[in-house]
Design an enzyme around this catalytic site. Structure first.
Site, PDB file in Angstrom:
ATOM      1  N   MET A  84     -42.672  10.738  16.116  1.00  0.00           N
ATOM      2  CA  MET A  84     -42.135  11.390  17.314  1.00  0.00           C
ATOM      3  C   MET A  84     -43.279  11.689  18.286  1.00  0.00           C
ATOM      4  SD  MET A  84     -38.808  13.562  16.285  1.00  0.00           S
ATOM      5  CE  MET A  84     -39.641  15.078  15.841  1.00  0.00           C
ATOM      6  N   HIS A 122     -50.791  11.057  11.361  1.00  0.00           N
ATOM      7  CA  HIS A 122     -50.141   9.829  11.829  1.00  0.00           C
ATOM      8  C   HIS A 122     -51.102   8.645  11.756  1.00  0.00           C
ATOM      9  CE1 HIS A 122     -47.827  12.976  14.171  1.00  0.00           C
ATOM     10  NE2 HIS A 122     -46.837  12.301  13.625  1.00  0.00           N
ATOM     11  N   GLU A 149     -45.879  12.137   3.199  1.00  0.00           N
ATOM     12  CA  GLU A 149     -45.257  13.048   2.229  1.00  0.00           C
ATOM     13  C   GLU A 149     -45.177  14.471   2.764  1.00  0.00           C
ATOM     14  OE1 GLU A 149     -47.286  12.755  -1.492  1.00  0.00           O
ATOM     15  OE2 GLU A 149     -46.385  10.807  -1.987  1.00  0.00           O
ATOM     16  N   HIS A 163     -51.476  13.044  15.481  1.00  0.00           N
ATOM     17  CA  HIS A 163     -52.671  13.668  14.914  1.00  0.00           C
ATOM     18  C   HIS A 163     -53.213  12.754  13.821  1.00  0.00           C
ATOM     19  CE1 HIS A 163     -49.885  14.685  11.733  1.00  0.00           C
ATOM     20  NE2 HIS A 163     -49.170  15.462  12.529  1.00  0.00           N
TER      21      HIS A 163
END
Lengths: 307, 307
Positions: free
Chosen positions: A56, A63, A174, A60
């Site tokens: 989305m 990602h 996770e 950071h």
């Protein structure tokens, strides 16, 4: 059935190249399904594989770890950035969710991402859109109780992204453990031909799980935030050592409250694969929590191994 | 959420060749997703295209017309035969729905079908299955009112079949017109990369739409059954000539009742593309009906063109 209320249109937004930012490499930005499929088809025609990293935005290092993992798993990585309205309830933070496409593009390029897919809301949910997906099993309880709209919205948008790109593999963190289990569930149930890979949570040095919503924390709250993770680690160790679940959860909740968190949505022990509620750790389990710190709802989870 | 209650298993049923029946060519019978995908992949590797014809078996000339249309649209046709439990309500005819795999295989082979895909219920819905699809829009009203479970079940199984086979095109009959519109809707909404083709209803010489459920009719009922189609054709002609909808529907219902039908579930005029209810024919429309004749629920529909 929840159908997003968006203005009618067909998405004809042209795709572009992102402007270079701070010397980063430019990155092709694909804005519609046709351009996305053309890019994937070109790679496939050359015998190359593709990983998808759905996000989305507000990217950071967590990602970017997904992107780097995608590069290990496939020849090319496409990251999608789409703040999906169907997974937010009206009172939630859809409007204020952080958005920074130029910054995201620069970060993705620096991590070796081959293309950014950034469809419009109208392109994803055009006039007459009428389909919804619901997932039972792993979506029940935990965040499914507190955000009843979320997992149906996630299932819908991830199914669309999977079927738009048809990547060989998709990588998720996770950090959103329940979401990962829900995605594994419907991907298997619907026979979507995409392999779903999970990557362990990336954390700050003090243990705080990286999250776009950490941006909502004040300096003081940021200093207190790692206690959520520390409480879970201590609880997991106690459970592995044979402590009673009820005692462990009570201690964990107390520690989180003492750290200055407000409402604690849940601290729960679940089976690591099915997310079924359990009371003893006889096979791999997961301890999951969600709690509010100021205006931020933080979630975290840790593995719990049998003794 | 409706989750089928089936015993846990993983489908390892081996695929086979159907036995030749009455001199027909044998047909490969694929019984699991791996074999289905291997067959499709082999054709794709040779640069060939694939059409899928999903059926519930009990095949008649209407189904074979879909197979022949598939052969015009692609290099190879796979027909699936699967009586899908998730689209039947408990009181409906899942158990007594006619089944004849050997006969179906012979018919398919004679129509030029390249393979029969016949998965097991447990293979399609294994232990832990937890995903459902709902479709608004075209599934509202008509059969959606009288069989509220059906279109969700159809959406689920057709999505699975599409994603298992990933054919270039799939062919469905206009006999199930509302179903065709529902399939078009979710295929588009979920970005399933399959082209959906509709084929006009195949009829007996006296106008009765071919249907596996015609087998439920007695000789006397069979003689009366074509009045459903005749009533719709007369009503469509009256509407095109400018008659008032209310008058036309009243006359149609009277004619169907006089023919000996029992409960008339509906006779309705809808937009031909969106299935939205309409009262005047200003663009292509569809007149749809469902009515009971003895133990058979018959459906039919005809186009209505503007004057």
């Amino acid at each position: 059935m929840t159908t997003p209320t968006v203005a009618p249109t067909t998405d004809t937004t042209p795709s572009t190249h992102a402007q270079p930012v701070d010397g980063a490499l430019p990155l092709p930005v694909l804005r519609n399904v046709a351009d996305l499929r053309a890019q994937v088809a070109a790679w496939r025609a050359a015998g190359q594989t593709v990983a998808l990293v759905p996000t989305m935005g507000a990217l950071h290092d967590g990602h970017l770890a997904l992107v780097r993992r995608g590069r290990e798993l496939a020849d090319h990585v496409i990251a999608s950035v789409f703040v999906n309205p169907t997974q937010f309830a009206p009172h939630e933070d859809f409007d204020r969710y952080p958005r920074d496409e130029a910054g995201d593009a620069a970060k993705l390029a620096s991590a070796g991402c081959a293309a950014l897919y950034a469809p419009s809301v109208r392109g994803m949910y055009p006039e007459g859109f009428a389909t919804a997906i619901s997932v039972g099993g792993p979506s029940e309880g935990l965040c499914g109780t507190f955000r009843p709209q979320m997992f149906g919205g996630v299932a819908l948008v991830v199914t669309k992204l999977f079927l738009q790109a048809l990547p060989d593999v998709a990588v998720f963190g996770e950090k959103d453990y329940q979401q990962l289990m829900v995605i594994r569930r419907f991907t298997r149930d619907l026979d979507i031909p995409v392999r779903v890979e999970g990557l362990p949570t990336v954390r700050e040095a003090d243990g705080l799980a990286l999250s776009s919503r950490n941006a909502y924390l004040s300096v003081d709250e940021r200093a207190r935030a790692p206690e959520l993770n520390r409480a879970l680690i201590a609880a997991a160790a106690a459970l592995s050592a044979g402590a009673l679940l009820e005692d462990v959860l009570t201690a964990a909740r107390a520690r989180i409250a003492e750290a200055g968190f407000g409402t604690i949505d849940y601290v729960e022990l679940r089976d690591a694969d099915t997310l079924a509620p359990i009371t003893r750790v006889e096979r791999p389990a997961r301890l999951l929590a969600a709690a509010w710190l100021g205006k931020a709802r933080l979630i975290d989870n840790v593995p719990v191994l049998p003794a």
